[in-house]
Design a protein around this motif. Structure first.
Motif, PDB file in Angstrom:
ATOM      1  N   THR A 102       0.860  -1.112  -0.186  1.00 10.29           N
ATOM      2  CA  THR A 102       0.274  -0.052  -0.068  1.00 10.29           C
ATOM      3  C   THR A 102       0.878   1.181  -0.058  1.00 10.29           C
ATOM      4  O   THR A 102       0.540   2.244  -0.615  1.00 10.29           O
ATOM      5  CB  THR A 102      -0.931  -0.013   1.224  1.00 10.29           C
ATOM      6  OG1 THR A 102      -1.764  -1.162   1.157  1.00 10.29           O
ATOM      7  CG2 THR A 102      -1.786   1.207   1.141  1.00 10.29           C
ATOM      8  N   GLU A 103       1.889   1.107   0.707  1.00 13.35           N
ATOM      9  CA  GLU A 103       2.731   2.321   0.760  1.00 13.35           C
ATOM     10  C   GLU A 103       3.494   2.787  -0.381  1.00 13.35           C
ATOM     11  O   GLU A 103       3.469   3.796  -0.914  1.00 13.35           O
ATOM     12  CB  GLU A 103       3.868   2.309   1.963  1.00 13.35           C
ATOM     13  CG  GLU A 103       3.285   2.063   3.448  1.00 13.35           C
ATOM     14  CD  GLU A 103       2.828   1.004   3.682  1.00 13.35           C
ATOM     15  OE1 GLU A 103       2.844  -0.103   2.679  1.00 13.35           O
ATOM     16  OE2 GLU A 103       2.026   0.556   4.797  1.00 13.35           O
ATOM     17  N   ARG A 105       2.644   1.667  -3.357  1.00 11.42           N
ATOM     18  CA  ARG A 105       1.650   2.171  -4.548  1.00 11.42           C
ATOM     19  C   ARG A 105       1.318   3.581  -4.475  1.00 11.42           C
ATOM     20  O   ARG A 105       1.209   4.248  -5.508  1.00 11.42           O
ATOM     21  CB  ARG A 105       0.210   1.353  -4.162  1.00 11.42           C
ATOM     22  CG  ARG A 105       0.055  -0.230  -4.714  1.00 11.42           C
ATOM     23  CD  ARG A 105      -1.377  -0.554  -4.364  1.00 11.42           C
ATOM     24  NE  ARG A 105      -1.278  -2.012  -4.456  1.00 11.42           N
ATOM     25  CZ  ARG A 105      -2.290  -2.624  -4.361  1.00 11.42           C
ATOM     26  NH1 ARG A 105      -3.667  -2.110  -4.568  1.00 11.42           N
ATOM     27  NH2 ARG A 105      -2.331  -4.172  -4.532  1.00 11.42           N
ATOM     28  N   GLN A 106       1.109   4.041  -3.143  1.00 10.26           N
ATOM     29  CA  GLN A 106       0.800   5.562  -3.030  1.00 10.26           C
ATOM     30  C   GLN A 106       1.944   6.278  -3.577  1.00 10.26           C
ATOM     31  O   GLN A 106       1.816   7.461  -3.985  1.00 10.26           O
ATOM     32  CB  GLN A 106       0.561   6.139  -1.447  1.00 10.26           C
ATOM     33  CG  GLN A 106      -0.001   7.274  -1.314  1.00 10.26           C
ATOM     34  CD  GLN A 106      -1.204   7.546  -2.048  1.00 10.26           C
ATOM     35  OE1 GLN A 106      -1.909   6.984  -1.602  1.00 10.26           O
ATOM     36  NE2 GLN A 106      -1.077   8.565  -2.601  1.00 10.26           N
ATOM     37  N   MET A 109       1.889   6.255  -7.181  1.00  3.29           N
ATOM     38  CA  MET A 109       0.884   7.008  -7.617  1.00  3.29           C
ATOM     39  C   MET A 109       1.390   8.631  -7.751  1.00  3.29           C
ATOM     40  O   MET A 109       1.127   9.493  -8.388  1.00  3.29           O
ATOM     41  CB  MET A 109      -0.689   6.980  -7.058  1.00  3.29           C
ATOM     42  CG  MET A 109      -1.250   5.599  -7.542  1.00  3.29           C
ATOM     43  SD  MET A 109      -2.878   5.449  -6.825  1.00  3.29           S
ATOM     44  CE  MET A 109      -2.428   5.272  -4.872  1.00  3.29           C
ATOM     45  N   ASP A 110       1.818   9.098  -6.242  1.00  8.06           N
ATOM     46  CA  ASP A 110       2.372  10.466  -6.071  1.00  8.06           C
ATOM     47  C   ASP A 110       3.191  11.042  -7.035  1.00  8.06           C
ATOM     48  O   ASP A 110       3.442  11.906  -7.893  1.00  8.06           O
ATOM     49  CB  ASP A 110       2.743  10.804  -4.727  1.00  8.06           C
ATOM     50  CG  ASP A 110       1.629  10.430  -3.618  1.00  8.06           C
ATOM     51  OD1 ASP A 110       0.454  10.639  -4.131  1.00  8.06           O
ATOM     52  OD2 ASP A 110       1.849  10.159  -2.689  1.00  8.06           O
ATOM     53  N   PHE A 132      -7.973   5.063  -5.202  1.00 11.25           N
ATOM     54  CA  PHE A 132      -6.680   5.139  -5.959  1.00 11.25           C
ATOM     55  C   PHE A 132      -6.867   6.101  -6.945  1.00 11.25           C
ATOM     56  O   PHE A 132      -8.166   6.177  -7.576  1.00 11.25           O
ATOM     57  CB  PHE A 132      -6.245   3.863  -6.474  1.00 11.25           C
ATOM     58  CG  PHE A 132      -5.731   2.875  -5.522  1.00 11.25           C
ATOM     59  CD1 PHE A 132      -4.547   3.001  -5.057  1.00 11.25           C
ATOM     60  CD2 PHE A 132      -6.598   1.886  -4.961  1.00 11.25           C
ATOM     61  CE1 PHE A 132      -4.010   2.115  -4.082  1.00 11.25           C
ATOM     62  CE2 PHE A 132      -6.088   1.088  -3.943  1.00 11.25           C
ATOM     63  CZ  PHE A 132      -4.859   1.068  -3.407  1.00 11.25           C
ATOM     64  N   SER A 133      -6.067   6.954  -7.294  1.00  8.86           N
ATOM     65  CA  SER A 133      -6.056   8.156  -8.263  1.00  8.86           C
ATOM     66  C   SER A 133      -4.742   8.109  -9.248  1.00  8.86           C
ATOM     67  O   SER A 133      -3.742   8.288  -8.692  1.00  8.86           O
ATOM     68  CB  SER A 133      -6.388   9.453  -7.476  1.00  8.86           C
ATOM     69  OG  SER A 133      -6.445  10.350  -8.671  1.00  8.86           O
ATOM     70  N   ARG A 158      -9.994   5.146 -12.556  1.00  8.53           N
ATOM     71  CA  ARG A 158      -9.043   5.696 -11.721  1.00  8.53           C
ATOM     72  C   ARG A 158      -8.437   6.953 -12.231  1.00  8.53           C
ATOM     73  O   ARG A 158      -7.790   7.803 -11.421  1.00  8.53           O
ATOM     74  CB  ARG A 158      -7.834   4.765 -11.526  1.00  8.53           C
ATOM     75  CG  ARG A 158      -8.303   3.415 -10.952  1.00  8.53           C
ATOM     76  CD  ARG A 158      -8.953   3.718  -9.697  1.00  8.53           C
ATOM     77  NE  ARG A 158     -10.296   3.347  -9.673  1.00  8.53           N
ATOM     78  CZ  ARG A 158     -11.211   4.002  -8.875  1.00  8.53           C
ATOM     79  NH1 ARG A 158     -10.913   4.585  -7.935  1.00  8.53           N
ATOM     80  NH2 ARG A 158     -12.671   3.787  -9.182  1.00  8.53           N
TER      81      ARG A 158
END
Length: 239
Positions: A102-103, A105-106, A109-110, A132-133, A158
């Motif tokens: 999860t970390e 992934r974020q 994405m950022d 999720f974006s 997304r």
């Protein structure tokens, strides 16, 4: 739908790839690199379309999001970009799959959304849920047909999140004259059934629930109108 060729199978069912355990990353990467170096990659129509649409999007200042339900096709294209473009994972290329924490992934994405160097992100189509974006992308390529249309729709959404400032184009790649055509028809019928049940009214006809073939020149997509892209398109349908 796209014209097909024998090399295209390397993206999905090449014997060297199908026999490799997902857990054996070292062997997998070595085999994929060997495959990338041993064949004429641009003979594969999906690989060629992907490279061309990515190059055009990059020239237009747009980023691309690629979805697949399989890890190996994404690894194949990732290594292809490293070889063909000289790009690097973590700078121009990002990868998010079921094994990504999860970390991470974020963070991916950022970085993808915020970095001017980012070009493409490869994502497992089933690895994304609500929250999720990926608004940095304005071009989406669905590499293969998923039989559950809700999974595909959720993945596409997304990019339709707060912060999206561009028009988003989605390409669902279906290899003409292959089993993918039947799978695509099945997935479309699954999508139509709830529409018939919940949206049918006196103002609707059966035409509202059919795929409509459109001319490339009237698609409203300047990238599809280029000669390098249109040469591989057998038919274009609006979803």
């Amino acid at each position: 739908m796209f014209k097909t060729s024998a090399v295209e199978a390397a993206l999905y069912i090449h014997p060297c790839l199908s026999e490799i355990s997902e857990a054996n990353a070292v062997e997998r990467d070595a085999t994929v690199d060997s495959l990338v170096n041993s064949i004429n990659l641009r003979d594969g129509v999906k690989a060629r379309f992907f490279l061309n649409i990515l190059s055009l999007a990059n020239s237009a200042g747009e980023k691309l999001l690629a979805f697949s339900q399989y890890t190996l096709p994404m690894k194949f294209l990732e290594r292809l970009l490293v070889k063909e473009m000289g790009w690097h994972v973590g700078k121009e290329i990002f990868v998010i799959n079921g094994d990504t924490s999860t970390e991470d992934r974020q963070l991916a994405m950022d970085q993808f959304n915020g970095s001017a160097d980012a070009k493409v992100v490869f994502c497992s189509i089933e690895a994304f849920g609500e929250g999720f974006s990926l608004v940095g992308a304005s071009r989406i390529v669905i590499l293969d047909v998923h039989l559950n249309p809700s999974v595909t729709c959720q993945a596409i959404r997304r990019t339709f999140r707060p912060g999206q400032k561009k028009k988003v184009f989605v390409y669902r790649l279906v290899a003409a004259d292959s089993p993918e055509e039947k799978a695509h028809e099945t997935a479309f019928n699954k999508e139509v059934i709830p529409k018939l049940w919940f949206q049918w009214s006196g103002r609707c006809t059966t035409e509202d629930f059919r795929q409509n073939q459109v001319d490339i020149d009237s698609s409203g997509d300047e990238l599809l109108e280029t000669d390098v892209i249109r040469q591989d398109i057998k038919a274009l349908y609006q979803r």
